[in-house]
Scaffold this active site. Sequence first.
Site: not given
Ligand SMILES: Cc1cc2nc3c(=O)[nH]c(=O)nc-3n(C[C@H](O)[C@H](O)[C@H](O)COP(=O)(O)O)c2cc1C
Length: 330
Positions: A102, A141, A204
Amino acid sequence: MPKIGDIVLPEFPLLLAPMEDVSDPPFRALCKEQGADLVYTEFISSEGLIRDAAKSVMKLDIYEKERPVGIQIFGANLDSMLRSVEIVEKSKPDIIDINFGCPVKKVVSKGAGAGILKDIDLMVSLTEAMVKHTHLPVTVKTRLGWDHDSIKIVEVAERLQDVGCKAISIHGRTRAQMYKGEADWKPIAEVKNNPRMHIPVFGNGDVATPEAAKRMRDDYGLDGAMIGRASIGYPWFFKEVKHYLETGTHLSPPDMEERVRAARRHLQMAIDWKGEKLGVFETRRHYTNYFRGIPNFKPYRMKMVTSDAAEDVFAAFDEVLEKFGNYQFV
Ligand SMILES: Cc1cc2nc3c(=O)[nH]c(=O)nc-3n(C[C@H](O)[C@H](O)[C@H](O)COP(=O)(O)O)c2cc1C
């Protein structure tokens, strides 16, 4: 086929990413129905859990139908993390996931989330202690590194594996990048190609089309794709990706009837789970995507996102079906 502890996943599994305020039980259940092979909860603060903070505790709820499910926790204090492992275990998840990715300031400034990428020894020792403290498989992660000049993800992943981490999901950006630029999957492929690596390595970041998932599988050789933003308000994405990976052809997008049915179920599950007020409020953010692209839709969307009573939102769904039932989504 990739295995996480005793959990056997299908070839090239699709994982629903943990997303705060998005990956709650109703949304996870919808994604699971549409083909997600493994789902993760929103991140949960270990400090919140041990204080019994209502918001954190509520995030521990899981439905049987969504298994296998991983509960994700974050924190930087060993004692709090271990105590929260004990609390998390009571919810009987299939996996405990540690958030080392995060990028948000209030998390990072306490050394948690991606903040720990500045202290790899602590990241490894925290993981080791958690692995020893639970019978559940522990996954991690994380991101590529703190910034471009400190990317050591191959070494980091190997060390996490050596202390018992059972799978790793890597977002192809550094903390410094936040969400800017494009995710770089090359360093993730280097982790996978390390001959010492034997745990699943999931990619990811920016899997926004079925073609991108195919590239992640065929060109980068990763063990599965973790999908975040592309699924928000569009749980069908999992099914569409699976279909494309199997056949090389695209499924037609869901029609209006299916979208309205999903929106209704989403709202109903949310109400059953957390009551009308919160259920109505927290499902709002999904409607834009459920109904994206429909011309002159604003008055209907406004009704969905401003009504406080569930019956008004359900009535808006009915109106949408009546007015736009034949709309052709592309
Ligand atoms: C609205 C939102 C909330 C997220 N909350 C978390 C979370 O709680 N824990 C986490 O490991 N990543 C969190 N992420 C990151 C996502 O898990 C992911 O790593 C990131 O969006 C990239 O993947 P994507 O391009 O498929 O969205 C969040 C992303 C978004 C957009």
